[in-house]
Each structure stands twice: as structure tokens, then as C-alpha cells.
Design a protein around this motif. Sequence first.
Motif, PDB file in Angstrom:
ATOM      1  N   PHE A 140      10.085 -27.811 -10.860  1.00 11.43           N
ATOM      2  CA  PHE A 140       9.978 -28.610  -9.597  1.00 11.43           C
ATOM      3  C   PHE A 140      11.234 -29.465  -9.461  1.00 11.43           C
ATOM      4  N   ASN A 141      12.227 -29.561 -10.350  1.00 18.95           N
ATOM      5  CA  ASN A 141      13.504 -30.255 -10.063  1.00 18.95           C
ATOM      6  C   ASN A 141      14.677 -29.448  -9.354  1.00 18.95           C
ATOM      7  N   VAL A 142      14.153 -29.283  -7.991  1.00 14.02           N
ATOM      8  CA  VAL A 142      14.992 -28.498  -7.102  1.00 14.02           C
ATOM      9  C   VAL A 142      15.064 -29.333  -5.711  1.00 14.02           C
ATOM     10  N   ALA A 143      16.096 -29.195  -5.249  1.00 17.62           N
ATOM     11  CA  ALA A 143      16.398 -29.904  -3.626  1.00 17.62           C
ATOM     12  C   ALA A 143      17.233 -28.748  -3.035  1.00 17.62           C
ATOM     13  N   LYS A 144      17.178 -28.668  -1.718  1.00 15.11           N
ATOM     14  CA  LYS A 144      17.958 -28.022  -0.834  1.00 15.11           C
ATOM     15  C   LYS A 144      18.858 -29.030   0.006  1.00 15.11           C
ATOM     16  N   VAL A 145      20.058 -28.634  -0.216  1.00 14.93           N
ATOM     17  CA  VAL A 145      21.306 -29.318   0.983  1.00 14.93           C
ATOM     18  C   VAL A 145      21.744 -28.428   1.795  1.00 14.93           C
ATOM     19  N   VAL A 146      21.620 -29.087   3.010  1.00  8.90           N
ATOM     20  CA  VAL A 146      21.887 -28.112   4.072  1.00  8.90           C
ATOM     21  C   VAL A 146      23.171 -28.766   4.829  1.00  8.90           C
ATOM     22  N   VAL A 147      24.283 -27.947   4.977  1.00  8.66           N
ATOM     23  CA  VAL A 147      25.517 -28.672   5.639  1.00  8.66           C
ATOM     24  C   VAL A 147      25.408 -28.008   7.173  1.00  8.66           C
ATOM     25  N   THR A 157      36.219 -22.346   4.514  1.00 10.43           N
ATOM     26  CA  THR A 157      35.590 -23.527   4.541  1.00 10.43           C
ATOM     27  C   THR A 157      34.601 -23.701   3.374  1.00 10.43           C
ATOM     28  N   ALA A 158      33.847 -22.715   3.194  1.00 11.28           N
ATOM     29  CA  ALA A 158      32.901 -22.417   1.740  1.00 11.28           C
ATOM     30  C   ALA A 158      33.604 -22.964   0.649  1.00 11.28           C
ATOM     31  N   ALA A 159      34.805 -22.398   0.591  1.00 11.10           N
ATOM     32  CA  ALA A 159      35.601 -22.734  -0.573  1.00 11.10           C
ATOM     33  C   ALA A 159      35.839 -24.296  -0.679  1.00 11.10           C
ATOM     34  N   ASN A 160      36.277 -24.709   0.463  1.00 10.82           N
ATOM     35  CA  ASN A 160      36.336 -26.292   0.315  1.00 10.82           C
ATOM     36  C   ASN A 160      35.016 -27.045  -0.008  1.00 10.82           C
ATOM     37  N   VAL A 161      33.698 -26.608   0.506  1.00 12.58           N
ATOM     38  CA  VAL A 161      32.688 -27.149   0.183  1.00 12.58           C
ATOM     39  C   VAL A 161      32.378 -27.222  -1.366  1.00 12.58           C
ATOM     40  N   PHE A 162      32.440 -26.131  -1.852  1.00 10.25           N
ATOM     41  CA  PHE A 162      31.875 -26.039  -3.130  1.00 10.25           C
ATOM     42  C   PHE A 162      33.049 -26.232  -4.302  1.00 10.25           C
ATOM     43  N   ARG A 163      34.270 -26.368  -3.778  1.00 12.71           N
ATOM     44  CA  ARG A 163      35.406 -27.018  -4.575  1.00 12.71           C
ATOM     45  C   ARG A 163      35.128 -28.451  -4.702  1.00 12.71           C
ATOM     46  N   GLU A 164      34.754 -29.065  -4.044  1.00 11.96           N
ATOM     47  CA  GLU A 164      34.337 -30.676  -4.090  1.00 11.96           C
ATOM     48  C   GLU A 164      33.372 -30.678  -5.102  1.00 11.96           C
ATOM     49  N   LEU A 165      32.279 -29.988  -4.973  1.00 11.90           N
ATOM     50  CA  LEU A 165      31.016 -30.152  -5.602  1.00 11.90           C
ATOM     51  C   LEU A 165      31.263 -29.982  -7.046  1.00 11.90           C
ATOM     52  N   ALA A 166      32.288 -28.722  -7.263  1.00 17.06           N
ATOM     53  CA  ALA A 166      32.673 -28.373  -8.546  1.00 17.06           C
ATOM     54  C   ALA A 166      33.315 -29.625  -9.306  1.00 17.06           C
ATOM     55  N   LYS A 167      34.049 -30.275  -8.661  1.00 14.54           N
ATOM     56  CA  LYS A 167      34.908 -31.353  -9.334  1.00 14.54           C
ATOM     57  C   LYS A 167      33.852 -32.290 -10.177  1.00 14.54           C
ATOM     58  N   ALA A 226      25.575 -34.784  -4.197  1.00 12.69           N
ATOM     59  CA  ALA A 226      26.189 -33.552  -3.396  1.00 12.69           C
ATOM     60  C   ALA A 226      26.211 -34.285  -2.038  1.00 12.69           C
ATOM     61  N   LYS A 227      25.090 -34.522  -1.358  1.00 11.24           N
ATOM     62  CA  LYS A 227      25.171 -35.237  -0.280  1.00 11.24           C
ATOM     63  C   LYS A 227      26.085 -36.287   0.032  1.00 11.24           C
ATOM     64  N   ASN A 228      26.413 -37.273  -0.914  1.00 10.55           N
ATOM     65  CA  ASN A 228      27.530 -38.179  -0.922  1.00 10.55           C
ATOM     66  C   ASN A 228      28.579 -37.599  -0.630  1.00 10.55           C
ATOM     67  N   ILE A 229      28.926 -36.814  -1.815  1.00  5.72           N
ATOM     68  CA  ILE A 229      30.296 -35.989  -1.623  1.00  5.72           C
ATOM     69  C   ILE A 229      30.593 -35.232  -0.441  1.00  5.72           C
ATOM     70  N   LEU A 230      29.718 -34.787   0.002  1.00  3.98           N
ATOM     71  CA  LEU A 230      29.882 -33.854   1.336  1.00  3.98           C
ATOM     72  C   LEU A 230      30.145 -34.968   2.627  1.00  3.98           C
ATOM     73  N   GLU A 231      29.334 -35.760   2.627  1.00  7.86           N
ATOM     74  CA  GLU A 231      29.295 -36.911   3.684  1.00  7.86           C
ATOM     75  C   GLU A 231      30.637 -37.602   3.606  1.00  7.86           C
TER      76      GLU A 231
END
Length: 403
Positions: free
Chosen positions: A259-266, A275-285, A317-322
Amino acid sequence: MSIIVQKYGGSSLADIDKIMRVANRIIDAKKQGNKVIAIVSAMGKTTDNLVTLANQISKNPPKREMDRLLSTGEEISMSLLAMAIQSLGENAISLTGPQAGIMTDSIHNKAKIINIVSDRLLKELENYNIVIIAGFQGLNENNDIATLGRGGSDTSAVSIAAALNADLCEIFTDVDGVYACDPRIVPNIKKLTAISYDEMLELANLGAKVLHPRSVEVAKTHGVTIHVRSSFNHNIGTIVKEENKMEHNGLITGIAHDFNVAKVVVFGIPDIPGTAANVFRELAKSNINIQMIVQSSQINNKNDIAFTCSLSDARDAKNILENIAKELGAENILIEENLAKVSIVGAGMMTHSNIASQMFEALAKSDINIDMISTSEITISVIVDSSQCEKAVKALAEEFKLV
């Protein structure tokens, strides 16, 4: 003499009577001719209570101080258990993670074990001491306490077993072993007598709570045999070991849910390379673990990227991507909660082509809508509405005859 590492969870140490029961069990193992090391979690709800106290002080407590605070729970358990063993006439010594030689990286709250200096442990065993170690913690390169995250005592136990080349690592919990799915959802579900490292790792990663995923990774890497069993009886539990050393369990070994699941949509990301590399690179940091990823088809040279992660990671993740939305060219970023992940796991998928169709037909018959799908060689996972999660588990347990 054999070396046996035992791990006792918080429910096994919840009060003094249970601590004394564990003390007797450890002494019995020593009397059978073994050298015994026991790794302990915090008593009962101690960790939850400490988190509550911290949140009353600060909505965002410093991670270093949280590690220092939370590590005290295991230290209480280790001291009381050592006292209990000594009161019964056996020699015992309690050690914190750092005293036991557990060295970690510098990431607070999610530290990983990078080395175990076993000299102290071997010395204590040679002196015929039962060694009690606080799980979930170690010492980082800054000489600070670092915790391994929830369930980290499992990782402590298996890592110590690997470092000492122990004959067995017993994980004692409040259930009799690993079940094909949560018995609270399907009461007559079967218990597994044995399971491979790969299948157990998939189940653990996908939401099964019996073993911490990182502990299974360590066990697989170092060939540590794990016996998951109850601390409240002497029943044989579930053996976790290499697949080629046991009989296969069948097409589907188990079902996990989370149940500990959420979906983030960009939304509205330009359809250009990188572009995808930029998204997931920031999240990986920020050490955000991504689970499923889906990219929509191109519309007006723009794509939508959706991914799932834990609820707490989704908000980060939402805060990072925003913060980098303008740089990404993204139009909007949203979180969808009230979701659950349901997964089937089994090595039989590699040789049987009809497993996916069976799964989707069973869900369709139960009128369960699928939001996202991901697959691997031995796993199929779906995202569904959280209100339909238990219904999905029951339907799949019946479909694959796990009851």
C-alpha cells in the motif's frame, strides 16, 4: 563448534516475559554446542514512539540526530537481553553496532553496510560469550551513528553471518515462516518450506514484510542460508537458499502487495534525447528508489512520464522536479495516491507463457482495473486502486492454487 546468528524482531522482545523467553532460547542454542550471536531490534513500538517524540519537536528533524535517537531503541533491547541471559547463569555481552565493527556509508537513515571488522566478535566468541548486538545501526566515516532504515536489523544479522562465515542465520519473528501471501488476507494460504534467494528478494522488494530486501541481497551474494521462523514456538519455518539446492515450488511461489505506493506524473516533457535522464538523475541524487516507469506516446513532440515510488519518496520527488520543471520544460507535476501494487512471483514464469494471461483474466473476472504493469523474468506487478488490493490478492491466490 558451529556459529549461529539469530535475529529477534521487536514483537519477540516486546516485554520482559518475552525477553526472558528469548534468553532461554539463545541459551538452548548454545547448549547444543553452538557459538551464538543474537541481533536485536527495538522493543515493541519503541521506534514508532521515538519518531513521534521527534516529530513533536520538529516536522523535519535533522537526519543525523534522528539516527542518534533511533539507535537507542536497539541499545535498550541488547542490554536487557544480555542481563536476562546473565541472570540465567550464562556469559553474555552486549555490543552496539559500532562496537561490533559494523561500518556504514555516510547516508543517514538509509545507510548501507560497507564492512564488518569482526575481530571483537571473534574474541568474544572465543571467550565463550553469547554476543548480543544492536541491529539497524553502524558507524559511518564521520564516526557518527548511522541507521540502516526500517528492517535494517535483518541486514545486520545476515551481514554478520556472512562476515563470520556462520553456519546458519535464523530470523525469528512473530510468524511461522514465509507464506505464499499475507495470511491476514487469505487465512488458509500455504506456508513455504523453502524459497530461492531470487524469489524471496522479489517478494521482499514488492511488499512482503517478513525479510528486509537488502538482507536477502547479502545472503545471496555470500551464500548465507536463512531460516525464517517464529520466536513463539519451535516449528520449522522457511529456508531461504540457492534455488538449485531445493525442489521447485511450482509456477507461482507467492503474491506480494504494497500500500506504500504513489504515482508521480510529469506532464508535457519535450520529446528530445536526455530528458528522461535529467529527470531520474535528479531523483537519484536524493536516493529516491523508482519502481515502475511508463512513458506515454508522443503528442505534439511532448511526452508524459509516470513512475511509482513510496509515498514519502513521492512527495520528495515532486518537490525536486518542481524545482527543475522550467529546466525540464515540464508543464505540470502531480502525485496520485490511494494506490497499491500487487505482484505475483515465481521462477516458473520463465518456462510458462500463459502466466500473464491467467493473472489478467483473474483480475478482470473480479472487475479490478489495472493502472500500470511491469514485468521481469519471475515477476508481474500491477498498480490498482488501494480499495481493490485485497480483492486482487484473493483472486490471484485462488487462480494460482496457493491455498
